[in-house]
Design a protein around this motif. Sequence first.
Motif, PDB file in Angstrom:
ATOM      1  N   ASN A  94      23.670  45.710  16.083  1.00 17.25           N
ATOM      2  CA  ASN A  94      24.062  44.574  15.428  1.00 17.25           C
ATOM      3  C   ASN A  94      22.853  43.423  15.906  1.00 17.25           C
ATOM      4  OD1 ASN A  94      25.321  42.490  13.652  1.00 17.25           O
ATOM      5  ND2 ASN A  94      26.075  41.321  15.719  1.00 17.25           N
ATOM      6  N   MET A  95      22.719  43.372  16.846  1.00 16.00           N
ATOM      7  CA  MET A  95      21.573  42.431  17.343  1.00 16.00           C
ATOM      8  C   MET A  95      20.082  42.876  16.996  1.00 16.00           C
ATOM      9  SD  MET A  95      22.632  40.796  20.828  1.00 16.00           S
ATOM     10  CE  MET A  95      23.227  42.126  21.767  1.00 16.00           C
ATOM     11  N   VAL A  96      19.752  44.027  17.341  1.00 15.22           N
ATOM     12  CA  VAL A  96      18.665  44.463  16.779  1.00 15.22           C
ATOM     13  C   VAL A  96      18.451  44.526  15.202  1.00 15.22           C
ATOM     14  CG1 VAL A  96      17.066  46.733  16.467  1.00 15.22           C
ATOM     15  CG2 VAL A  96      18.265  46.115  18.633  1.00 15.22           C
ATOM     16  N   GLY A  97      19.457  44.887  14.563  1.00 14.62           N
ATOM     17  CA  GLY A  97      19.374  44.645  12.974  1.00 14.62           C
ATOM     18  C   GLY A  97      19.093  43.239  12.769  1.00 14.62           C
ATOM     19  N   GLY A  98      19.997  42.366  13.103  1.00 15.01           N
ATOM     20  CA  GLY A  98      20.076  41.023  12.644  1.00 15.01           C
ATOM     21  C   GLY A  98      18.566  40.370  13.233  1.00 15.01           C
ATOM     22  N   ASN A  99      17.984  40.709  14.223  1.00 15.56           N
ATOM     23  CA  ASN A  99      16.859  40.052  14.807  1.00 15.56           C
ATOM     24  C   ASN A  99      15.581  40.570  13.934  1.00 15.56           C
ATOM     25  OD1 ASN A  99      14.239  39.986  16.436  1.00 15.56           O
ATOM     26  ND2 ASN A  99      15.461  38.752  17.682  1.00 15.56           N
ATOM     27  N   ALA A 100      15.719  41.882  13.479  1.00 16.98           N
ATOM     28  CA  ALA A 100      14.678  42.410  12.575  1.00 16.98           C
ATOM     29  C   ALA A 100      14.979  41.784  11.260  1.00 16.98           C
ATOM     30  CB  ALA A 100      15.007  44.006  12.420  1.00 16.98           C
ATOM     31  N   LYS A 101      15.950  41.614  10.827  1.00 14.93           N
ATOM     32  CA  LYS A 101      16.048  41.018   9.360  1.00 14.93           C
ATOM     33  C   LYS A 101      15.520  39.584   9.442  1.00 14.93           C
ATOM     34  CE  LYS A 101      20.779  39.475   8.489  1.00 14.93           C
ATOM     35  NZ  LYS A 101      20.394  38.397   7.712  1.00 14.93           N
ATOM     36  N   SER A 102      15.577  38.837  10.472  1.00 16.81           N
ATOM     37  CA  SER A 102      14.890  37.508  10.657  1.00 16.81           C
ATOM     38  C   SER A 102      13.457  37.503  10.437  1.00 16.81           C
ATOM     39  CB  SER A 102      15.348  36.793  11.786  1.00 16.81           C
ATOM     40  OG  SER A 102      14.696  37.177  12.847  1.00 16.81           O
ATOM     41  N   ARG A 103      12.771  38.633  10.599  1.00 20.18           N
ATOM     42  CA  ARG A 103      11.448  38.882  10.604  1.00 20.18           C
ATOM     43  C   ARG A 103      10.988  39.490   9.174  1.00 20.18           C
ATOM     44  NH1 ARG A 103       9.754  38.903  16.373  1.00 20.18           N
ATOM     45  NH2 ARG A 103      11.755  38.928  17.404  1.00 20.18           N
ATOM     46  N   PHE A 104      11.793  39.666   8.133  1.00 21.41           N
ATOM     47  CA  PHE A 104      11.725  39.985   6.907  1.00 21.41           C
ATOM     48  C   PHE A 104      10.935  39.371   5.777  1.00 21.41           C
ATOM     49  CE2 PHE A 104      14.920  43.686   7.044  1.00 21.41           C
ATOM     50  CZ  PHE A 104      14.363  44.489   8.115  1.00 21.41           C
ATOM     51  N   ASP A 105      10.031  38.305   6.401  1.00 19.63           N
ATOM     52  CA  ASP A 105       9.346  37.343   5.292  1.00 19.63           C
ATOM     53  C   ASP A 105      10.296  36.472   4.592  1.00 19.63           C
ATOM     54  OD1 ASP A 105       7.011  36.493   4.779  1.00 19.63           O
ATOM     55  OD2 ASP A 105       6.491  38.143   3.287  1.00 19.63           O
ATOM     56  N   GLY A 106      11.440  36.275   5.199  1.00 21.27           N
ATOM     57  CA  GLY A 106      12.186  35.165   4.111  1.00 21.27           C
ATOM     58  C   GLY A 106      13.010  36.025   3.032  1.00 21.27           C
ATOM     59  N   LYS A 107      13.136  37.173   3.215  1.00 21.51           N
ATOM     60  CA  LYS A 107      14.052  37.874   2.278  1.00 21.51           C
ATOM     61  C   LYS A 107      15.506  37.787   2.399  1.00 21.51           C
ATOM     62  CE  LYS A 107      11.218  41.335  -0.168  1.00 21.51           C
ATOM     63  NZ  LYS A 107       9.833  40.635   0.414  1.00 21.51           N
ATOM     64  N   ASN A 108      16.353  37.558   1.260  1.00 23.16           N
ATOM     65  CA  ASN A 108      17.892  37.583   1.738  1.00 23.16           C
ATOM     66  C   ASN A 108      18.389  38.793   1.824  1.00 23.16           C
ATOM     67  OD1 ASN A 108      20.339  36.311   1.801  1.00 23.16           O
ATOM     68  ND2 ASN A 108      20.333  35.832  -0.492  1.00 23.16           N
ATOM     69  N   VAL A 109      18.812  39.044   3.211  1.00 25.55           N
ATOM     70  CA  VAL A 109      19.316  40.464   3.375  1.00 25.55           C
ATOM     71  C   VAL A 109      20.585  40.090   4.098  1.00 25.55           C
ATOM     72  CG1 VAL A 109      18.886  42.515   4.903  1.00 25.55           C
ATOM     73  CG2 VAL A 109      16.945  41.253   3.566  1.00 25.55           C
ATOM     74  N   ASN A 110      21.730  41.075   3.718  1.00 28.35           N
ATOM     75  CA  ASN A 110      22.770  40.906   4.304  1.00 28.35           C
ATOM     76  C   ASN A 110      23.022  42.140   5.368  1.00 28.35           C
ATOM     77  OD1 ASN A 110      23.807  38.569   2.789  1.00 28.35           O
ATOM     78  ND2 ASN A 110      24.036  40.462   1.011  1.00 28.35           N
ATOM     79  N   LEU A 111      23.709  41.935   6.570  1.00 25.42           N
ATOM     80  CA  LEU A 111      24.174  42.826   7.545  1.00 25.42           C
ATOM     81  C   LEU A 111      25.494  43.439   7.485  1.00 25.42           C
ATOM     82  CD1 LEU A 111      21.757  43.802   9.645  1.00 25.42           C
ATOM     83  CD2 LEU A 111      23.010  41.998  11.411  1.00 25.42           C
ATOM     84  N   SER A 112      25.668  44.775   7.496  1.00 22.83           N
ATOM     85  CA  SER A 112      26.963  45.281   7.509  1.00 22.83           C
ATOM     86  C   SER A 112      27.401  45.253   9.033  1.00 22.83           C
ATOM     87  CB  SER A 112      27.011  46.689   7.582  1.00 22.83           C
ATOM     88  OG  SER A 112      26.193  47.406   8.557  1.00 22.83           O
ATOM     89  N   CYS A 113      28.942  45.232   9.371  1.00 25.11           N
ATOM     90  CA  CYS A 113      29.367  45.537  10.724  1.00 25.11           C
ATOM     91  C   CYS A 113      28.746  46.865  11.099  1.00 25.11           C
ATOM     92  CB  CYS A 113      30.801  45.364  10.487  1.00 25.11           C
ATOM     93  SG  CYS A 113      31.327  43.691  10.189  1.00 25.11           S
ATOM     94  N   PRO A 114      28.732  46.760  12.389  1.00 24.38           N
ATOM     95  CA  PRO A 114      28.031  48.391  12.784  1.00 24.38           C
ATOM     96  C   PRO A 114      29.308  49.124  12.921  1.00 24.38           C
ATOM     97  CG  PRO A 114      28.307  46.623  14.817  1.00 24.38           C
ATOM     98  CD  PRO A 114      28.670  45.938  13.454  1.00 24.38           C
TER      99      PRO A 114
END
Lengths: 122, 158
Positions: free
Chosen positions: B91-111
């Motif tokens: 969860n933390m790796v996915g969430g941290n990575a998506k914060s670096r996706f150049d402002g894209k609006n991305v949702n994260l699933s539960c792991p």
Amino acid sequence: MKIMLVDDSRTMRNIQKNVLAQLGYSDIVEAADGQEALKVAEAEKPELILLDWNMPKLDGLGFLKEFRGANKTTPVIMVTTEAEKARVVEAIKAGVNNYVIKPFTPELLQTRINETLEKKAA
Amino acid sequence: MEELYVLAFRDAISTVFSTMLSVEVQVGDPVASRANGYDVSGIISFSGEMVGAAALCFEAGTAKNLVKSFTGMEIATDDPDFADAIGELANMVGGNAKSRFDGKNVNLSCPSVVIGNGHQIHQRKDMPLVNLPCTCSAGSFSVEVTLKESGSELSAAA
């Protein structure tokens, strides 16, 4: 002071409990999703809430919107992986008082808890 | 996969393991093939303007070492808290990575967490697989990522 931890990960709740213990807080209640948190908040009346965002059943934002309908004053710190500016703004609009992005150091969480409680006391 | 996203995961892995586990991870050059088999995997999915998934894949010994660093306790692989810890890492790796996706609006699933000797993770076939080989004091592991812009055609494999 009674503090409620809301996170679907027991690991994260335990880490937060350890940080709170270092600050001298041991009266902790827990919930694993937003729905459970609404029930625990009603029954236990916590004075501070640490709230995850992504959870099953009812997420942190959903909890916050419902909770703030009846309670405007209890401080809520969002502790989440959601780091994008738009998400932070969304959470603040919903009534969050402070924000901690995972991963966090114990020192950062301590700082956010202390500044939130100081603001409440002011 | 665009370099931006490979770098996002590389930085996210280093940040999460360093901050939460006090473990320094060396992330190697990405390869376009999966490893032979894993014992423990934590999987997180992305939806919204980017779609795909990331799987943190470990041998049992490495996973046990990392869970001990994360929780401060030895936890057996069949204990629910073991899967909880692995899921939270994903969860933390996915969430941290998506914060670096150049402002894209991305949702994260539960792991989700898979535990079983020698398993493989088969992600969506319509996206290129990027495997980031990682080494640290706890052992070696892999982060397998599939990712593309929502609605986009296949992008070139890294």
